[in-house]
Design an enzyme around this catalytic site. Structure first.
Site, PDB file in Angstrom:
ATOM      1  N   CYS A   2      -0.722   5.245  -7.280  1.00  0.00           N
ATOM      2  CA  CYS A   2       0.078   4.313  -7.098  1.00  0.00           C
ATOM      3  C   CYS A   2       1.698   3.652  -7.422  1.00  0.00           C
ATOM      4  O   CYS A   2       2.106   4.008  -9.330  1.00  0.00           O
ATOM      5  CB  CYS A   2      -0.523   2.388  -7.406  1.00  0.00           C
ATOM      6  SG  CYS A   2       1.028   0.890  -6.483  1.00  0.00           S
ATOM      7  N   GLU A 110       1.343   5.793  -0.111  1.00  0.00           N
ATOM      8  CA  GLU A 110       1.191   7.152  -0.979  1.00  0.00           C
ATOM      9  C   GLU A 110       1.857   7.946   0.256  1.00  0.00           C
ATOM     10  O   GLU A 110       1.925   7.817   1.126  1.00  0.00           O
ATOM     11  CB  GLU A 110      -0.201   6.738  -1.024  1.00  0.00           C
ATOM     12  CG  GLU A 110      -0.927   8.085  -1.071  1.00  0.00           C
ATOM     13  CD  GLU A 110      -0.667   8.341  -2.876  1.00  0.00           C
ATOM     14  OE1 GLU A 110       0.277   9.085  -3.100  1.00  0.00           O
ATOM     15  OE2 GLU A 110      -1.298   7.507  -3.771  1.00  0.00           O
TER      16      GLU A 110
END
Length: 234
Positions: A2, A110
């Site tokens: 992340c 992402e």
């Protein structure tokens, strides 16, 4: 992993959801927690801690600083901690035992490869609206002391696990999410066993779509960053 996320839920709702009180330094460092669509590493973020029997929403730097660093940039930037090794790695093992936290978010980004480019994706809980629903990443934190002047810096990292079925097509890692009922265990309020929570989200938890590469710019921060966008063929 992340590397960027969003938190747009108003501060009062964050406090209520996590049964927390604002720390004395929250307003000083973060104001009234206005919406943030592109939270980047090394910035201050609101984090839920359990301290002396109370939950506090406190401002911490996103980017863990091991005690032996001579400066906050004295080594690799540690924004994530792998669940498989967190209890063994010297940088994280003490924090994993004693200083776990919740990092509120509405969704995260992402990237995948698209030809020579990196294509961003917006990821959020499937049960909520496209702009995301409030949840909490698992985190660890500690306070680093500057050996030069004694100044202290509280910093954190997001815990990750191997990607589950929802996200494995995008990346081999995903952030660990702590369900509301599991918050007392993760924060150390309900005894031992927090290690059992370090796992990917169950199938069907996440939804995602492609977004404009504008999110790659650290200065861009607006709702259009999460709007669906179809890339041209690579």
């Amino acid at each position: 992993m992340c590397g960027r996320f969003a938190l747009t839920t108003p501060q009062d709702s964050v406090l209520t959801t996590f049964s927390a009180q604002p720390s004395p330094r929250l307003a000083e460092r973060l104001g009234n927690l206005g919406p943030r669509w592109n939270v980047c590493p090394t910035t201050d973020i609101p984090v839920v801690l359990s301290h002396e029997g109370k939950r506090l929403l406190a401002p911490l730097r996103w980017g863990f600083v091991p005690r032996w660093y001579k400066s906050p940039t004295g080594g690799p930037l540690l924004i994530n901690a792998r669940s498989e090794t967190i209890a063994e790695k010297p940088a994280f093992r003490e924090a994993c035992r004693e200083r776990r936290c919740l990092i509120p978010a509405d969704g995260f980004y992402e990237w995948t490869k698209l030809g020579e480019r990196r294509q961003p994706h917006w990821i959020r809980p499937a049960a909520g609206p496209p702009e995301g629903s409030l949840f909490a990443f698992a985190g660890v934190w500690q306070t680093w002391k500057n050996p030069e002047d004694g100044q202290r810096l509280a910093a954190c990292a997001i815990v990750t696990a191997g990607a589950g079925p929802d996200l494995e097509s995008l990346h081999h890692r995903e952030p660990v999410v702590i369900a509301p009922d599991d918050a007392p265990l993760w924060l150390g309020e309900a005894g031992r066993g927090a290690a059992t929570l370090m796992r990917p989200a169950p199938e069907g938890f996440w939804a995602h779509h492609t977004v404009h590469p504008r999110v790659n710019g650290v200065k861009d921060d607006d709702p259009e960053l999460i709007a669906p966008w179809e890339p041209e063929e690579a």
